[in-house]
Write an enzyme that holds these catalytic residues in place. Structure first.
Site, PDB file in Angstrom:
ATOM      1  CG  ASP A 197       2.256  -6.789  14.038  1.00 10.78           C
ATOM      2  OD1 ASP A 197       2.967  -7.575  14.546  1.00 10.78           O
ATOM      3  OD2 ASP A 197       2.520  -6.284  13.166  1.00 10.78           O
ATOM      4  CE  LYS A 229      -2.046 -11.419   8.022  1.00 11.82           C
ATOM      5  NZ  LYS A 229      -3.317 -10.395   8.486  1.00 11.82           N
ATOM      6  CG  ASP A 244       2.788  -9.379   7.301  1.00 10.54           C
ATOM      7  OD1 ASP A 244       2.743  -9.281   6.080  1.00 10.54           O
ATOM      8  OD2 ASP A 244       1.706  -8.587   8.055  1.00 10.54           O
ATOM      9  CG  ASP A 286      -2.459  -4.344   4.673  1.00  7.26           C
ATOM     10  OD1 ASP A 286      -2.178  -5.570   4.030  1.00  7.26           O
ATOM     11  OD2 ASP A 286      -2.245  -4.111   5.779  1.00  7.26           O
TER      12      ASP A 286
HETATM   13  C1  GLA Z   1       0.386  -6.205   7.227  1.00  2.90           C
HETATM   14  C2  GLA Z   1      -0.743  -7.258   6.731  1.00  2.90           C
HETATM   15  C3  GLA Z   1      -2.074  -6.919   7.351  1.00  2.90           C
HETATM   16  C4  GLA Z   1      -1.869  -7.079   8.823  1.00  2.90           C
HETATM   17  C5  GLA Z   1      -0.779  -5.775   9.200  1.00  2.90           C
HETATM   18  C6  GLA Z   1      -0.180  -5.941  10.829  1.00  2.90           C
HETATM   19  O1  GLA Z   1       0.099  -4.820   6.609  1.00  2.90           O
HETATM   20  O2  GLA Z   1      -0.842  -7.032   5.261  1.00  2.90           O
HETATM   21  O3  GLA Z   1      -2.893  -7.919   7.020  1.00  2.90           O
HETATM   22  O4  GLA Z   1      -1.341  -8.319   9.243  1.00  2.90           O
HETATM   23  O5  GLA Z   1       0.395  -6.195   8.452  1.00  2.90           O
HETATM   24  O6  GLA Z   1       0.938  -5.290  10.950  1.00  2.90           O
END
Ligand code: GLA
Length: 403
Positions: free
Chosen positions: A53, A128, A130, A187
Site C-alpha cells: 500500500d 495483492k 485488499d 494482519d
Molecule cells: C491490510 C492488509 C495488510 C496491508 C495493509 C496495507 O491491513 O491486510 O497486509 O496490505 O492493509 O494498508
C-alpha cells in the site's frame, strides 16, 4: 493466460509492508531487488518483489488512471518493474477491492478493467488485492471475480493475491473466483502470540488450499526483530490493524521474536503451504535470519508439487500445546513438523499407525532433521522427541523396509 502453471505452488518473495509500511520509494524497492541476488534469496527460490500500500497519489489522474506517488516513485512504476525484471525477478503491486486502499489511496472499485490494463502496461506480474472500504451493497465475492476476470484478460500473466482476511466465507468461493492465493487471517504482528494465533486459526482449514489457490497465512515476520516502523506490527495485542498516519514518527524498535520462534514460524508457514513472502529488511539480514529463510529442505516442503495440506495429530497428554503436522509428499514420504506452543519442554510421540504405516507392514521411517541437517536413522512404530518451548522439529521421513 499464457503460463498455465501460474500459481502451481505457493509464491515466494518479499513484500514491503511489514517493515516499511508507507515509507517506500524507488531506491528501497530496487535495493530490495538487489538483495534477492546478494543474500541468496533468488537462488533459494524467492521470486516476487512486491510493493504494498501507499505507492500512489491520493487522487487518480484526469484520465481516471492511477498515478504513482511523484516523490516516492519519480520515474513511475514501470521503471521499477523493469529494474526488477532485469534481476531475473518478478514484480508485484497492490490495490484494493474497495473505493480506497486501507491506507486511504484510490482503490480499484469500478476501475477494475482499466487498472488491470495499467498494471499490465507497467509490467506487473502479481497483484495483492485488499478489502478496505468495500461498498456494502456488493458481495466481496463479486469484487474478486471482477478483478480476476480483468487480470485474466489484460494481456499479461498476473498472479492474483486476494486479501480479505478470511472474511465472508472466502474459503467457499475463492478458488472459483480465479485467485491464486487468498489471505485467510488478519494482519500478522512481529510477536510469538501473533504467530501462534494465526497458525492455530488455520488448523482444520487445510482442505481449502491447494495447487493454483493457496491459503495465505500472511507475510513472514522472520528476522524483523521489532524493526517495523508501524507500532501495531511491533505489538502483540489482538485487534484490527489501525494504520497510523502516513508520515508519523517512526515507531520505537520493540517487539520481535527469538531465533527459535522465527524458526517455528517459518516451519509452520512452510508445512501449511502458505506463500512465503518475506517481510523483514532483506538488505540487512543477520546470518540466523538468512539461514532460516534459505533453508532448502524446509522450502522444498513448501514447494512440493502436489501441495497437499498437512493433517494435525495432537499429543494425547498435551493436546493444546503439542502437535504434529504431517504432510504427504510427492516422493511417497512425509514432511513432519513437531510443534510445541507451550512454555516448557514437552514430548511429542508420533505413532506411525496414525499416518498409515503399520508395524505389521515391516516398514519404518528413515528420518532426516531439516534444521540440524542430520540423518537420524530408521524408526519403526513411533518417533519420539522432546521439543523445546515455542520450538519445533522439522523432519523429512522416507518409507523404508525395516526388517
Ligand atoms: C491490510 C492488509 C495488510 C496491508 C495493509 C496495507 O491491513 O491486510 O497486509 O496490505 O492493509 O494498508
Amino acid at each position: 493466460m499464457h503460463n498455465k502453471f501460474l500459481g502451481l505452488t505457493p509464491p515466494m518473495g518479499w513484500n514491503s509492508w511489514n517493515t516499511f509500511t508507507w515509507e517506500i520509494n524507488e531506491e528501497l524497492i530496487k535495493s530490495a531487488a538487489d538483495a534477492f541476488e546478494t543474500q541468496g534469496l533468488r537462488e533459494a527460490g524467492y521470486e516476487y518483489v512486491v510493493i504494498d500500500d501507499c505507492w500512489s497519489e491520493k487522487q487518480r489522474g484526469a484520465d481516471g488512471k492511477l498515478v504513482p506517488d511523484r516523490y516516492k516513485f519519480p520515474n513511475g512504476i514501470k521503471a521499477v518493474a523493469d529494474y526488477v525484471h532485469s534481476k531475473g525477478l518478478k514484480f508485484g503491486i497492490y490495490s484494493c477491492a474497495g473505493t480506497h486502499t486501507c491506507g486511504g489511496h484510490p482503490g480499484s472499485f469500478e476501475h477494475e478493467f482499466d487498472d488491470a490494463e495499467t498494471f499490465a502496461e507497467w509490467g506487473v506480474d502479481y497483484l495483492k488485492y485488499d478489502y478496505c472500504y468495500k461498498p456494502d451493497h456488493i458481495p466481496g465475492e463479486i469484487l474478486y471475480k471482477r478483478m480476476s476476470t480483468a487480470l485474466r484478460n489484460c494481456g499479461r500473466d498476473i498472479m492474483f493475491s486476494a486479501c480479505n482476511w478470511g472474511g465472508d466465507g472466502v474459503y467457499k468461493w475463492i478458488r472459483e473466483s480465479g485467485a491464486h492465493l487468498f489471505r485467510s487471517t488478519g494482519d500478522i504482528q512481529d510477536s510469538w502470540e501473533s504467530i501462534k494465533r494465526l497458525a492455530l486459526s488455520q488448523i482444520g482449514n487445510e482442505c481449502y488450499g491447494g495447487n493454483f489457490c493457496h491459503n495465505d497465512v500472511d507475510m513472514l515476520v522472520v528476522g524483523m526483530r521489532g524493526g517495523s516502523n508501524n507500532q501495531w506490527i511491533n505489538s502483540s495485542e489482538e485487534g484490527v490493524n489501525v494504520i497510523a498516519d502516513e508520515g508519523a514518527a517512526a515507531a520505537p524498535k520493540i517487539g520481535g521474536c527469538t531465533d527459535t520462534e522465527y524458526r517455528t514460524h517459518f516451519s509452520l508457514w512452510a508445512i501449511m503451504n502458505s506463500p512465503l513472502m518475506i517481510g523483514c529488511d532483506i538488505r540487512n539480514m543477520d546470518s540466523v535470519t538468512r539461514d532460516i529463510l534459505t533453508n532448502k529442505e524446509i522450502i522444498a516442503v513448501n514447494q512440493d508439487i502436489e501441495c497437499r495440506g498437512p493433517y494435525c495429530i495432537r499429543q494425547w497428554n498435551n493436546p493444546e500445546n503439542v502437535f504434529a503436522l504431517v504432510k504427504p509428499m510427492s516422493d511417497g514420504g512425509y514432511a513432519v513438523g513437531l510443534f510445541n506452543f507451550g512454555d516448557r519442554n514437552s514430548e511429542m510421540s508420533l505413532q506411525f499407525w496414525d499416518i498409515g504405516l503399520t508395524y505389521a507392514s515391516g516398514r519404518g521411517l528413515e528420518m532426516y532433521d531439516c534444521w540440524n541437517k542430520k540423518d537420524l536413522g530408521t524408526f519403526t512404530e513411533r518417533f519420539v522427541a522432546t521439543i523445546e518451548p515455542h520450538g519445533c522439529m522439522m523432519l523429512r521421513a522416507k518409507v523404508v523396509k525395516a526388517r
